[in-house]
Write a protein that holds these residues in place. Structure first.
Motif, mmCIF file in Angstrom:
data_model
loop_
_atom_site.group_PDB
_atom_site.id
_atom_site.type_symbol
_atom_site.label_atom_id
_atom_site.label_comp_id
_atom_site.label_asym_id
_atom_site.label_seq_id
_atom_site.Cartn_x
_atom_site.Cartn_y
_atom_site.Cartn_z
ATOM 1 N N GLY A 1 0.814 -1.214 0.000
ATOM 2 C CA GLY A 1 0.000 0.000 0.000
ATOM 3 C C GLY A 1 0.845 1.261 0.000
ATOM 4 O O GLY A 1 2.083 1.212 -0.055
ATOM 5 N N ARG A 2 0.171 2.386 0.084
ATOM 6 C CA ARG A 2 0.864 3.684 0.062
ATOM 7 C C ARG A 2 0.126 4.671 0.954
ATOM 8 O O ARG A 2 -1.105 4.689 0.983
ATOM 9 C CB ARG A 2 0.916 4.226 -1.366
ATOM 10 N N ALA A 3 0.857 5.459 1.688
ATOM 11 C CA ALA A 3 0.265 6.494 2.540
ATOM 12 C C ALA A 3 1.160 7.721 2.528
ATOM 13 O O ALA A 3 2.392 7.609 2.445
ATOM 14 C CB ALA A 3 0.097 5.980 3.969
ATOM 15 N N THR A 4 0.551 8.886 2.592
ATOM 16 C CA THR A 4 1.305 10.131 2.665
ATOM 17 C C THR A 4 0.859 10.922 3.884
ATOM 18 O O THR A 4 -0.302 10.886 4.281
ATOM 19 C CB THR A 4 1.111 10.994 1.402
ATOM 20 N N ILE A 5 1.805 11.619 4.465
ATOM 21 C CA ILE A 5 1.550 12.517 5.590
ATOM 22 C C ILE A 5 1.994 13.901 5.174
ATOM 23 O O ILE A 5 3.177 14.117 4.879
ATOM 24 C CB ILE A 5 2.311 12.074 6.862
ATOM 25 N N LEU A 6 1.058 14.834 5.118
ATOM 26 C CA LEU A 6 1.365 16.212 4.736
ATOM 27 C C LEU A 6 2.134 16.252 3.406
ATOM 28 O O LEU A 6 3.074 17.028 3.241
ATOM 29 C CB LEU A 6 2.138 16.928 5.847
ATOM 30 N N GLY A 7 1.738 15.361 2.485
ATOM 31 C CA GLY A 7 2.338 15.333 1.160
ATOM 32 C C GLY A 7 3.597 14.503 1.023
ATOM 33 O O GLY A 7 4.170 14.424 -0.061
ATOM 34 N N HIS A 8 4.046 13.843 2.099
ATOM 35 C CA HIS A 8 5.276 13.054 2.069
ATOM 36 C C HIS A 8 4.963 11.574 2.221
ATOM 37 O O HIS A 8 4.203 11.176 3.094
ATOM 38 C CB HIS A 8 6.220 13.509 3.183
#
Length: 201
Positions: free
Chosen positions: A13-20
């Motif tokens: 999967g993939r996750a971003t935090i504040l665009g990162h």
């Protein structure tokens, strides 16, 4: 939460935090978020204020910023009369409130709170609730885990119900309650899992 805060690498999967991306920009993310873990993360042999100064130093904050922001958070957490005392003499609720201050001292854009009010008296709990609402009103994202369904119902715009590591429901509290034809989120949890919150714990 461990994946999103960079403590565990994602296996898929993939996750971003504040665009990162959490799989690529872990060091960048850690500087942008605040984390208040379930286990109280404070140094007991230091005073409350020495803990704040230490965490300010770790975030490379100036003394002026630490004094201003730290003082503001201390007042909001109602610790002004005890902040110069050794943390070892604090009650459990006071330690939890100090831990929350340490998570917020660098003014993060996103805050992760893992069971932030566990073991707190009603007054301390209300202080934390007020701060969570204020953070949200100023545009910050608050990611909150809790077994207190009334807390989730009171504070959250969006709720995910997790059962054995899987998200089995996601939506606004009112939507989840209306969709199940029940009175509150605790009854939503029971309807979805077939067991009560105490059994889950």
């Amino acid at each position: 939460m461990n994946v999103l805060t960079g403590h565990v690498r994602p296996t898929s999967g993939r996750a971003t935090i504040l665009g990162h991306d959490v799989a690529i920009d872990v060091s960048k993310i850690k500087g942008l978020i605040g984390v208040c873990p379930q286990e109280t993360a404070v140094y007991y042999h230091l005073t409350g204020w020495e803990n704040i100064e230490l965490f300010g130093d770790l975030h490379l904050l100036s003394r002026e910023v630490v004094e201003t922001r730290g003082g503001e958070l201390v007042r909001k957490m109602s610790l002004e009369h005890d902040i110069r005392r050794k943390v070892a003499k604090y009650s459990g609720g006071m330690k939890r409130r100090l831990s929350l201050i340490l998570a917020l001292i660098h003014d993060p854009g996103m805050v992760f709170l893992d069971e932030p009010t566990v073991g707190m008296d009603p007054q301390s709990r209300r202080v934390v609730w007020d701060l969570v609402r204020e953070l949200n009103m100023t545009g910050k994202t608050v990611f909150l885990t809790t077994h207190y369904m009334e807390e989730a119902e009171e504070l959250c715009d969006r709720v995910g119900v997790i059962d054995y590591g899987r998200v089995i429901a996601l939506g606004a509290p009112r939507e989840l309650i209306a969709g199940r034809g029940v009175r509150n989120l605790e009854e939503v949890f029971i309807a979805l899992t077939g067991r009560g919150i105490r059994e889950e714990i």
